[in-house]
Write a protein that holds these residues in place. Structure first.
Motif, PDB file in Angstrom:
ATOM      1  N   ALA A  19       0.835  -1.210   0.000  1.00 28.01           N
ATOM      2  CA  ALA A  19       0.000   0.000   0.000  1.00 28.01           C
ATOM      3  C   ALA A  19       0.866   1.256   0.000  1.00 28.01           C
ATOM      4  O   ALA A  19       0.553   2.229  -0.700  1.00 28.01           O
ATOM      5  N   CYS A  20       1.942   1.256   0.776  1.00 28.41           N
ATOM      6  CA  CYS A  20       2.860   2.409   0.786  1.00 28.41           C
ATOM      7  C   CYS A  20       3.418   2.649  -0.611  1.00 28.41           C
ATOM      8  O   CYS A  20       3.449   3.797  -1.091  1.00 28.41           O
ATOM      9  N   LEU A  21       3.863   1.582  -1.266  1.00 25.74           N
ATOM     10  CA  LEU A  21       4.429   1.707  -2.610  1.00 25.74           C
ATOM     11  C   LEU A  21       3.376   2.191  -3.607  1.00 25.74           C
ATOM     12  O   LEU A  21       3.671   3.011  -4.476  1.00 25.74           O
ATOM     13  N   VAL A  34       6.768   3.516   8.753  1.00 24.91           N
ATOM     14  CA  VAL A  34       6.007   2.330   9.136  1.00 24.91           C
ATOM     15  C   VAL A  34       6.432   1.841  10.513  1.00 24.91           C
ATOM     16  O   VAL A  34       7.628   1.691  10.785  1.00 24.91           O
ATOM     17  N   VAL A  35       5.447   1.598  11.347  1.00 20.66           N
ATOM     18  CA  VAL A  35       5.673   0.932  12.635  1.00 20.66           C
ATOM     19  C   VAL A  35       4.952  -0.410  12.544  1.00 20.66           C
ATOM     20  O   VAL A  35       3.720  -0.454  12.449  1.00 20.66           O
ATOM     21  N   ARG A  36       5.739  -1.466  12.501  1.00 21.77           N
ATOM     22  CA  ARG A  36       5.159  -2.810  12.471  1.00 21.77           C
ATOM     23  C   ARG A  36       4.797  -3.225  13.891  1.00 21.77           C
ATOM     24  O   ARG A  36       5.554  -2.976  14.828  1.00 21.77           O
ATOM     25  N   ILE A  56       1.162   0.288  11.247  1.00 23.21           N
ATOM     26  CA  ILE A  56       0.665   1.611  10.867  1.00 23.21           C
ATOM     27  C   ILE A  56       1.740   2.326  10.062  1.00 23.21           C
ATOM     28  O   ILE A  56       2.921   2.297  10.425  1.00 23.21           O
ATOM     29  N   ALA A  57       1.322   2.978   8.985  1.00 19.52           N
ATOM     30  CA  ALA A  57       2.236   3.783   8.173  1.00 19.52           C
ATOM     31  C   ALA A  57       1.668   5.185   8.056  1.00 19.52           C
ATOM     32  O   ALA A  57       0.461   5.360   7.856  1.00 19.52           O
ATOM     33  N   ARG A 171       9.890   3.558   4.924  1.00 17.70           N
ATOM     34  CA  ARG A 171      10.926   3.638   5.949  1.00 17.70           C
ATOM     35  C   ARG A 171      10.410   2.987   7.222  1.00 17.70           C
ATOM     36  O   ARG A 171       9.504   3.510   7.869  1.00 17.70           O
ATOM     37  N   PHE A 172      10.998   1.852   7.569  1.00 18.67           N
ATOM     38  CA  PHE A 172      10.549   1.115   8.740  1.00 18.67           C
ATOM     39  C   PHE A 172      11.196   1.698   9.996  1.00 18.67           C
ATOM     40  O   PHE A 172      12.409   1.903  10.037  1.00 18.67           O
TER      41      PHE A 172
END
Length: 174
Positions: A19-21, A34-36, A56-57, A171-172
């Motif tokens: 989804a980010c991409l 992004v926070v996994r 959440i991103a 960016r994680f």
């Protein structure tokens, strides 16, 4: 009527990285932070305590913040219910307030009760009204913090977007 400013649209997604991409390539939104498996201190949905496992991103599209949410487990939540009904799409609009407690009290005086409330482990609180909606009309109220500490994080996401050259769209943070 809400006293905060609507600043964010929140989308339920099946795959947060994809989804980010998609948002970055199609619309120029990003970069996404992004926070996994976001650490939740508390979460209550429709009067029941729950423990959804969420990634959440956050990224901006101009002045609008885009929040992408993926739930990894079957714990009760508006995100799970939305994904079950529609898979993915716009779930909510978020307004950010400086005095969360006052806004919550004001809403209760107006007869509005949140149907979902939570707090991240960093202390940021949020509440939803109409969170069971699957038409994008849910409203989230997010706490900017007593010293605007959460507003500073949102501003960093915005500023990074404004200076972004399209490199490293995801960016994680963990």
């Amino acid at each position: 009527m809400l006293t905060g400013t609507a600043r964010q649209n929140g989308f339920i997604v099946e795959d947060i990285e994809a989804a980010c991409l998609h948002w970055a390539k199609r619309f120029g939104a990003g970069p996404f932070f992004v926070v996994r498996h976001a650490p939740l201190a508390s979460f209550r949905y429709q009067g029941v305590e729950s423990e959804p496992d969420l990634s959440i991103a956050l990224g901006n599209l101009g002045e609008l913040q885009i929040e992408l949410i993926q739930q990894h487990n079957d714990a009760p939540s508006p995100y799970r219910d939305f994904a079950t009904a529609k898979q993915s799409g716009l779930h909510h609009t978020s307004a950010w307030v400086n005095d969360y407690d006052a806004e919550q009290a004001r809403q209760r005086e107006l007869g509005a009760e949140p149907d979902c409330e939570g707090q991240l482990s960093d202390g940021m609180r949020f509440m939803y009204y109409g969170s069971t909606s699957v038409d994008g009309s849910a409203l989230e109220v997010a706490d900017l913090g007593h010293d605007n500490e959460f507003a500073a994080g949102f501003e960093l996401v915005r500023q990074t977007h404004l200076a972004w050259d399209g490199d490293e769209p995801v960016r994680f943070l963990n």
